[in-house]
Design a protein around this motif. Structure first.
Motif, PDB file in Angstrom:
ATOM      1  N   VAL A  59      17.131 -17.004  -3.707  1.00 12.36           N
ATOM      2  CA  VAL A  59      16.592 -15.655  -3.491  1.00 12.36           C
ATOM      3  C   VAL A  59      16.479 -14.932  -4.828  1.00 12.36           C
ATOM      4  N   TYR A  60      17.468 -15.109  -5.713  1.00 10.11           N
ATOM      5  CA  TYR A  60      17.396 -14.457  -7.023  1.00 10.11           C
ATOM      6  C   TYR A  60      16.203 -14.978  -7.825  1.00 10.11           C
ATOM      7  N   ARG A  61      15.974 -16.306  -7.781  1.00  9.50           N
ATOM      8  CA  ARG A  61      14.843 -16.887  -8.519  1.00  9.50           C
ATOM      9  C   ARG A  61      13.525 -16.337  -7.999  1.00  9.50           C
ATOM     10  N   LEU A  62      13.372 -16.294  -6.687  1.00 10.27           N
ATOM     11  CA  LEU A  62      12.135 -15.755  -6.108  1.00 10.27           C
ATOM     12  C   LEU A  62      12.020 -14.254  -6.365  1.00 10.27           C
ATOM     13  N   TYR A  63      13.123 -13.552  -6.274  1.00 17.68           N
ATOM     14  CA  TYR A  63      13.179 -12.111  -6.534  1.00 17.68           C
ATOM     15  C   TYR A  63      12.689 -11.816  -7.949  1.00 17.68           C
ATOM     16  N   SER A  64      13.129 -12.630  -8.905  1.00 18.38           N
ATOM     17  CA  SER A  64      12.696 -12.450 -10.301  1.00 18.38           C
ATOM     18  C   SER A  64      11.237 -12.840 -10.485  1.00 18.38           C
ATOM     19  N   GLU A  65      10.805 -13.940  -9.846  1.00 21.61           N
ATOM     20  CA  GLU A  65       9.403 -14.372  -9.961  1.00 21.61           C
ATOM     21  C   GLU A  65       8.449 -13.310  -9.439  1.00 21.61           C
ATOM     22  N   LEU A  66       8.841 -12.652  -8.357  1.00 28.45           N
ATOM     23  CA  LEU A  66       7.981 -11.630  -7.758  1.00 28.45           C
ATOM     24  C   LEU A  66       8.051 -10.300  -8.501  1.00 28.45           C
ATOM     25  N   GLY A  67       8.938 -10.204  -9.484  1.00 28.96           N
ATOM     26  CA  GLY A  67       9.050  -8.971 -10.262  1.00 28.96           C
ATOM     27  C   GLY A  67       9.668  -7.832  -9.474  1.00 28.96           C
ATOM     28  N   LEU A  68      10.651  -8.145  -8.649  1.00 27.61           N
ATOM     29  CA  LEU A  68      11.240  -7.130  -7.781  1.00 27.61           C
ATOM     30  C   LEU A  68      12.531  -6.552  -8.322  1.00 27.61           C
ATOM     31  N   GLN A  69      12.816  -6.729  -9.599  1.00 27.01           N
ATOM     32  CA  GLN A  69      14.078  -6.227 -10.135  1.00 27.01           C
ATOM     33  C   GLN A  69      14.185  -4.728  -9.905  1.00 27.01           C
ATOM     34  N   MET A  70      15.380  -4.321  -9.470  1.00 28.60           N
ATOM     35  CA  MET A  70      15.611  -2.891  -9.269  1.00 28.60           C
ATOM     36  C   MET A  70      15.661  -2.206 -10.622  1.00 28.60           C
TER      37      MET A  70
END
Length: 167
Positions: A59-70
């Protein structure tokens, strides 16, 4: 050709067998858009509740790929902000800078040192060390040096009084 490059044939013919994660990416983006303040850990919990078998690293890898960092809010340091253009000192006792330095004794007790520097002459009129430097001790030290010099402190002349803090 593989022998010429000293490469294993298995490495040359390898084809990735990665799963198609497009559905997971879309769901992750949907949840992240509705729950704006949730990070990847909380989104992992929500995906697991929905039945997805995912780990926090995926989930962290996909979260970073999608540019969803808070985006974290930048903390304002009010004491160190410039409140206006600072002019250079043109005479002695026109502008002083204060700083507190902390150190530790051999027996483990801390002590602080108040350092006041005249910005024009680069001399140090106050160098006060104590285990506890309270506000009244600082005021007393500044009043004492002002009386020795026979002049008023810089802030009484309506000149800017620069204070620099360090830890």
């Amino acid at each position: 050709a593989c022998r010429l490059f000293m490469m294993n044939r298995g490495t040359f013919y390898y084809r990735s067998q990665a799963k198609d994660l497009s559905a997971l990416k879309m769901r992750l983006r949907d949840i992240a858009m509705t729950r704006v303040r949730f990070g990847y850990r909380r989104l992992t919990v929500m995906l697991r509740r929905e039945g997805w078998t995912v780990g926090k690293r995926r989930v962290y890898r996909l979260y970073s790929e999608l540019g969803l960092q808070m985006r974290t809010k930048k903390r304002k340091k009010l004491a160190s902000m410039q409140r206006g253009p600072v002019e250079t000192a043109q005479a002695p006792n026109q502008r002083w800078s204060m700083d507190f330095v902390t150190d530790r004794l051999e027996n483990g007790r801390y002590f602080r040192t108040l350092t006041v520097v005249d910005q024009y002459t680069r001399e140090c009129p106050v160098l006060e060390a104590a285990e506890s430097l309270t506000a009244s001790k600082v005021v007393y030290a500044l009043d004492r040096v002002a009386a020795e010099r026979g002049q008023r402190k810089p802030n009484q002349n309506r000149e800017p009084f620069t204070i620099a803090y360090s830890t």
